[in-house]
Design an enzyme around this catalytic site. Structure first.
Site, PDB file in Angstrom:
ATOM      1  N   HIS A 139       0.810  -1.215   0.000  1.00 26.87           N
ATOM      2  CA  HIS A 139       0.000   0.000   0.000  1.00 26.87           C
ATOM      3  C   HIS A 139       0.844   1.267   0.000  1.00 26.87           C
ATOM      4  CE1 HIS A 139      -3.785  -2.133   1.867  1.00 26.87           C
ATOM      5  NE2 HIS A 139      -3.563  -2.475   0.611  1.00 26.87           N
ATOM      6  N   HIS A 142      -7.707  -0.873   2.849  1.00 28.66           N
ATOM      7  CA  HIS A 142      -7.102  -1.096   1.527  1.00 28.66           C
ATOM      8  C   HIS A 142      -7.371   0.138   0.663  1.00 28.66           C
ATOM      9  CE1 HIS A 142      -6.201  -5.348   2.377  1.00 28.66           C
ATOM     10  NE2 HIS A 142      -7.118  -5.116   3.297  1.00 28.66           N
TER      11      HIS A 142
HETATM   12  C1  LIG Z   1      -0.168  -7.756  -4.603  1.00 30.95           C
HETATM   13  C2  LIG Z   1      -1.034  -6.586  -4.224  1.00 30.95           C
HETATM   14  C3  LIG Z   1      -2.235  -6.793  -3.562  1.00 30.95           C
HETATM   15  C4  LIG Z   1      -3.042  -5.705  -3.231  1.00 30.95           C
HETATM   16  N1  LIG Z   1      -4.251  -5.946  -2.657  1.00 30.95           N
HETATM   17  C5  LIG Z   1      -5.121  -4.926  -2.510  1.00 30.95           C
HETATM   18  C6  LIG Z   1      -6.441  -5.179  -2.085  1.00 30.95           C
HETATM   19  O1  LIG Z   1      -6.831  -6.331  -1.836  1.00 30.95           O
HETATM   20  N2  LIG Z   1      -7.289  -4.118  -1.981  1.00 30.95           N
HETATM   21  C7  LIG Z   1      -6.876  -2.836  -2.247  1.00 30.95           C
HETATM   22  O2  LIG Z   1      -7.680  -1.914  -2.112  1.00 30.95           O
HETATM   23  N3  LIG Z   1      -5.627  -2.580  -2.633  1.00 30.95           N
HETATM   24  C8  LIG Z   1      -4.744  -3.602  -2.791  1.00 30.95           C
HETATM   25  N4  LIG Z   1      -3.490  -3.339  -3.247  1.00 30.95           N
HETATM   26  C9  LIG Z   1      -3.095  -1.935  -3.477  1.00 30.95           C
HETATM   27  C10 LIG Z   1      -3.770  -1.310  -4.686  1.00 30.95           C
HETATM   28  O3  LIG Z   1      -3.913  -2.246  -5.708  1.00 30.95           O
HETATM   29  C11 LIG Z   1      -2.940  -0.106  -5.164  1.00 30.95           C
HETATM   30  O4  LIG Z   1      -2.808   0.786  -4.087  1.00 30.95           O
HETATM   31  C12 LIG Z   1      -3.582   0.657  -6.329  1.00 30.95           C
HETATM   32  O5  LIG Z   1      -3.967  -0.204  -7.363  1.00 30.95           O
HETATM   33  C13 LIG Z   1      -2.609   1.710  -6.851  1.00 30.95           C
HETATM   34  O6  LIG Z   1      -3.257   2.534  -7.811  1.00 30.95           O
HETATM   35  P1  LIG Z   1      -2.469   3.714  -8.555  1.00 30.95           P
HETATM   36  O7  LIG Z   1      -3.380   4.302  -9.546  1.00 30.95           O
HETATM   37  O8  LIG Z   1      -1.871   4.607  -7.533  1.00 30.95           O
HETATM   38  O9  LIG Z   1      -1.241   2.974  -9.262  1.00 30.95           O
HETATM   39  P2  LIG Z   1      -1.230   1.748 -10.294  1.00 30.95           P
HETATM   40  O10 LIG Z   1      -2.551   1.087 -10.362  1.00 30.95           O
HETATM   41  O11 LIG Z   1      -0.056   0.912  -9.940  1.00 30.95           O
HETATM   42  O12 LIG Z   1      -1.014   2.443 -11.698  1.00 30.95           O
HETATM   43  C14 LIG Z   1       0.211   2.934 -12.170  1.00 30.95           C
HETATM   44  C15 LIG Z   1       0.292   2.601 -13.652  1.00 30.95           C
HETATM   45  O13 LIG Z   1       1.316   3.368 -14.251  1.00 30.95           O
HETATM   46  C16 LIG Z   1       2.116   2.537 -15.059  1.00 30.95           C
HETATM   47  N5  LIG Z   1       3.441   3.149 -15.105  1.00 30.95           N
HETATM   48  C17 LIG Z   1       4.312   3.311 -14.084  1.00 30.95           C
HETATM   49  N6  LIG Z   1       5.444   3.910 -14.510  1.00 30.95           N
HETATM   50  C18 LIG Z   1       5.261   4.158 -15.831  1.00 30.95           C
HETATM   51  C19 LIG Z   1       6.071   4.758 -16.831  1.00 30.95           C
HETATM   52  N7  LIG Z   1       7.301   5.200 -16.562  1.00 30.95           N
HETATM   53  N8  LIG Z   1       5.574   4.841 -18.094  1.00 30.95           N
HETATM   54  C20 LIG Z   1       4.325   4.378 -18.390  1.00 30.95           C
HETATM   55  N9  LIG Z   1       3.527   3.785 -17.479  1.00 30.95           N
HETATM   56  C21 LIG Z   1       3.992   3.678 -16.216  1.00 30.95           C
HETATM   57  C22 LIG Z   1       2.086   1.187 -14.364  1.00 30.95           C
HETATM   58  O14 LIG Z   1       2.453   0.126 -15.227  1.00 30.95           O
HETATM   59  C23 LIG Z   1       0.640   1.133 -13.904  1.00 30.95           C
HETATM   60  O15 LIG Z   1      -0.215   0.625 -14.894  1.00 30.95           O
HETATM   61  C24 LIG Z   1      -2.639  -4.388  -3.555  1.00 30.95           C
HETATM   62  C25 LIG Z   1      -1.427  -4.193  -4.220  1.00 30.95           C
HETATM   63  C26 LIG Z   1      -0.634  -5.270  -4.560  1.00 30.95           C
HETATM   64  C27 LIG Z   1       0.647  -5.036  -5.305  1.00 30.95           C
END
Ligand SMILES: Cc1cc2nc3c(=O)[nH]c(=O)nc-3n(C[C@H](O)[C@H](O)[C@H](O)COP(=O)(O)OP(=O)(O)OC[C@H]3O[C@@H](n4cnc5c(N)ncnc54)[C@H](O)[C@@H]3O)c2cc1C
Ligand SMILES: *[C@@H]1O[C@H](CO)[C@@H](O)[C@H](O)[C@H]1NC(C)=O
Ligand SMILES: *[C@@H]1O[C@H](CO)[C@@H](O)[C@H](O)[C@H]1NC(C)=O
Ligand SMILES: *[C@@H]1O[C@H](CO)[C@@H](O)[C@H](O)[C@H]1NC(C)=O
Ligand SMILES: *[C@@H]1O[C@H](CO)[C@@H](O)[C@H](O)[C@H]1NC(C)=O
Ligand SMILES: *[C@@H]1O[C@H](CO)[C@@H](O)[C@H](O)[C@H]1NC(C)=O
Ligand SMILES: *[C@@H]1O[C@H](CO)[C@@H](O)[C@H](O)[C@H]1NC(C)=O
Ligand SMILES: *[C@@H]1O[C@H](CO)[C@@H](O)[C@H](O)[C@H]1NC(C)=O
Ligand SMILES: *[C@@H]1O[C@H](CO)[C@@H](O)[C@H](O)[C@H]1NC(C)=O
Ligand SMILES: *[C@@H]1O[C@H](CO)[C@@H](O)[C@H](O)[C@H]1NC(C)=O
Length: 585
Positions: A519, A563
């Site tokens: 997280h 979460h």
């Molecule tokens: C194994 C695991 C289990 C989890 N379980 C839960 C759960 O049960 N419930 C819950 O609520 N949360 C859970 N989480 C946390 C939750 O999934 C994340 O906090 C959330 O999805 C993050 O969203 P975001 O938009 O911040 O980033 P992300 O969804 O990670 O999006 C970032 C995106 O940017 C892309 N990116 C990054 N750098 C670049 C670049 N340089 N160029 C182009 N693209 C790029 C990545 O590939 C990705 O697609 C879990 C996380 C993990 C890893």
């Protein structure tokens, strides 16, 4: 009839080639867009989807990873454990952790369309009234309060009954859910009994920290509840499947570029009173660099690790730190990458006396379960890993300030389930998450090559409060399984936690065995407009820069105490509204 219509729509846009998903950089000819969204992850897909509702906006999303389509481990809810360390994972690792005597922790992030919402474990918790009210307080923007964010939870959610049609009356509060939104949310189908009935019987028997809570998404995360997950309809609902459906991808003004890394954001020649404008996105794909220009805004949604990483390489961050790795500083933003916060995680394992089947220990059962999932989206594989979730608080009279934002908020979380790893005898797992941590870490870089990984240092367990919460959680797990309801079912606790009773013994267990709940957040935190710390203003615009917003988990000023997913969807929805408002008048 609906199936027939679906097929018809599908064939129309496939044959007319309207679906603007580009597998590689060379496939995309256009160079200028109104909005360029960097990262097609959880929040990025929301922003792109909502902005492209406005026909006159040309929107580009750039995603480093591949498409989510046809990735079975992402699609089948209970196969989610098998996505880590595959081509759909960034495979990060933390720096050596001091509290763990130098041990590093594997740090998974989704590398595909939908980002980490395509790879996570799908537990869906909005967080607490206290969490959002604190955001409003520390940013000076009441728009981040629970009451004002509530419509965005509803807008995001499409709650649906479990696929097997079982009666869920008394397992959730129907008055607080959204039914017409995007993300499909549900409760488990096919409840595993006697395990789950014992959980709820023990909760009733013990009360206190464990008393039954009808719905964890009403703003109070305390007690024992039926867990909600993003497995509505029996398959994973990610930001890709919900916000970038084939129909939405058919919009002529929405362009999704896959398999392309963003390396830097570049500034334009113009400056204004709001500071320099950053309007060009530098990418590398097919081995070649190229620039895209955003005539209105660049929206950075690369996640808590990716967004600061891209900014550092763009010369944005602590000027001295950037110079020390050979990057020319362009905007001094010392808070970028600071205050990295995460929820540490621990497992306890117990031997169980039960004949409940473990489908992962029997290939015949697994094949049957897959057949069932594939034909009707029911059965064990359509479920998230657990049916319950428990939040509890430390006793009062603490020797430190309350680490939580308020009384509706837990200090620890427990998720209890049967062990699915094939083991000689059946086992029960207690997954502990420290959801009110006060430790703060850093995200930095040690090279000027944007393809090198950043240094991720969550600095786990740096405060006495975090350690006290972990000890209390372990002791509460034991208390819970000592309930009469578990007699004859839980037979013993297994190593390495078994026998660790004193504070010192518990600390040795915690130090040697903790990992992460994955997280990370707060690396580009919001602060009030004009504050001399923080990275973005409450409207998510990067301080001292024009034309650049950050929309993902990095902007949280404090993590929500559950979460993160539901909170990130709500951030994405509100951000899209704010951006539309700025550009539609
Ligand atoms: C194994 C695991 C289990 C989890 N379980 C839960 C759960 O049960 N419930 C819950 O609520 N949360 C859970 N989480 C946390 C939750 O999934 C994340 O906090 C959330 O999805 C993050 O969203 P975001 O938009 O911040 O980033 P992300 O969804 O990670 O999006 C970032 C995106 O940017 C892309 N990116 C990054 N750098 C670049 C670049 N340089 N160029 C182009 N693209 C790029 C990545 O590939 C990705 O697609 C879990 C996380 C993990 C890893
Ligand atoms: C992550 O590790 C796996 C297994 O080693 C590998 O196949 C995959 O390509 C890696 N992911 C990325 C994005 O490099
Ligand atoms: C579902 O259960 C509730 C209470 O447990 C009961 O009142 C209701 O009639 C049931 N509904 C159906 C359709 O069986
Ligand atoms: C949520 O539900 C719990 C019990 O089910 C109740 O105690 C609490 O007051 C509710 N919270 C809110 C904010 O409505
Ligand atoms: C980290 O967050 C705290 C608020 O919790 C804030 O006071 C502090 O300034 C932040 N640190 C930096 C370096 O931005
Ligand atoms: C696997 O499950 C099947 C179906 O229930 C059963 O017939 C078989 O004996 C089990 N195999 C093992 C090794 O337990
Ligand atoms: C799942 O079902 C579809 C038909 O609906 C079939 O084409 C496919 O092969 C099945 N998948 C597997 C792995 O059995
Ligand atoms: C940067 O850190 C990584 C991981 O700790 C290490 O492998 C690498 O050698 C470091 N690079 C430099 C230039 O210090
Ligand atoms: C195991 O469970 C069975 C039936 O539930 C019970 O009869 C038996 O006593 C239990 N064994 C132990 C060691 O508790
Ligand atoms: C877990 O903690 C124990 C101490 O309680 C330690 O001996 C063991 O090595 C740790 N396990 C791992 C995998 O580090």
């Amino acid at each position: 009839m609906p199936t027939f219509t679906g097929l018809l729509i599908l064939s129309i846009f496939v044959t007319s080639g309207l679906c603007a998903v580009y597998q590689q950089l060379s496939d995309l000819k256009q160079d200028r867009f109104d909005f360029v969204v960097v990262g097609g992850g959880t929040a990025g897909a929301v922003v792109a989807s909502r902005l492209s509702e406005v026909e006159k906006f040309q929107v580009l999303v750039i995603e480093a990873g591949p498409s989510n389509e046809g990735v079975l481990n992402s699609q089948v809810p209970l196969l989610a454990f098998d996505i880590q360390h595959t081509p759909y994972d960034w495979n990060f690792t933390t720096t050596p952790q001091k509290f763990a005597n130098g041990r590093t922790v594997s740090y998974s992030r989704g590398f595909m369309l939908g980002g980490t919402s395509s790879t996570d474990l799908m537990v869906f918790t909005r967080g607490t009234t206290d969490d959002y009210d604190r955001w409003a307080r520390v940013t000076g923007d009441p728009g981040w309060s629970w009451d004002q964010m509530f419509p965005y939870f509803i807008k995001n959610e499409r709650f649906m009954p479990p696929t097997d049609g079982r009666n869920i009356t008394g397992e959730y509060d129907p008055t607080i859910h959204g039914y017409d939104g995007m993300t499909r949310v549900s409760l488990v189908n096919e409840v595993q009994n006697p395990f789950e009935s014992n959980v709820f019987a023990a909760a009733d028997e013990l009360g206190g920290n464990f008393q039954f809570n009808l719905d964890m998404n009403n703003g109070t995360l305390l007690g024992t509840a039926w867990v909600q997950g993003t497995n509505g309809g029996g398959e994973r609902s990610s930001s890709a499947t919900a916000y970038l459906t084939r129909q939405i991808l058919g919009r002529k003004n929405l362009h999704v570029l896959l398999n392309t890394r963003t390396t830097r954001i570049q500034r334009s020649k113009t400056s204004s009173s709001d500071g320099p404008e950053f309007d060009k996105v530098e990418v590398v794909g097919n081995g070649w660099p190229r620039l895209f220009r955003a005539t209105k805004e660049v929206i950075l949604s690369a996640g808590s690790i990716g967004s600061p990483h891209i900014l550092f390489h763009s010369g944005i961050g602590d000027a001295q730190e950037l110079e020390s790795v050979g990057i020319k500083p362009r905007v001094n933003l010392p808070s970028l990458g600071k205050n990295l916060t995460d929820h540490p995680f621990l497992l306890m394992v117990f031997e169980a006396n039960t004949t409940e089947p473990n489908i992962f220990a029997n290939s015949t059962l697994l094949a049957e379960a897959f057949e069932e999932w594939n034909s009707s989206r029911t059965g064990p594989l359509a479920n998230i890993p657990s049916a319950n979730i428990i939040y509890g608080r430390l006793p009062t009279n603490l020797p430190f300030d309350d680490p939580s934002p308020g009384p509706n908020t837990g200090h620890w979380e427990l998720v209890l389930s049967l062990n699915r790893r094939p083991t000689a005898t059946p086992q029960v797992i207690a997954a502990i998450s420290i959801v009110s941590p006060t430790s703060r870490g850093t995200l930095t870089i040690n090279s000027s090559d944007p393809f090198d990984s950043p240094l991720i240092d969550p600095t786990f367990f740096a405060t006495p409060g975090d350690i006290a919460i972990a000890r209390d959680a372990v002791r509460n797990v034991r208390k819970f399984f000592a309930a009469k309801s578990w007699e004859g079912y839980i037979t013993s606790e297994t190593p390495p936690s078994a026998g660790a009773d004193s504070d010192d013994e518990l600390d040795a267990f915690i130090s040697g065995n903790f990992t992460t709940t994955w997280h990370p957040g707060c690396t580009a935190m919001m602060s009030p407009k004009g504050a001399d710390y923080g990275v973005v203003d409450p409207d998510l615009k990067v301080k001292g820069i024009r034309g650049l917003r950050i929309v993902d988990a990095s902007v949280m000023p404090f993590l929500i105490s559950g979460h993160l997913l539901a909170g990130i969807y709500a951030i994405g929805e509100r951000a899209a509204d704010m951006i539309k408002q700025d550009w539609m008048s």
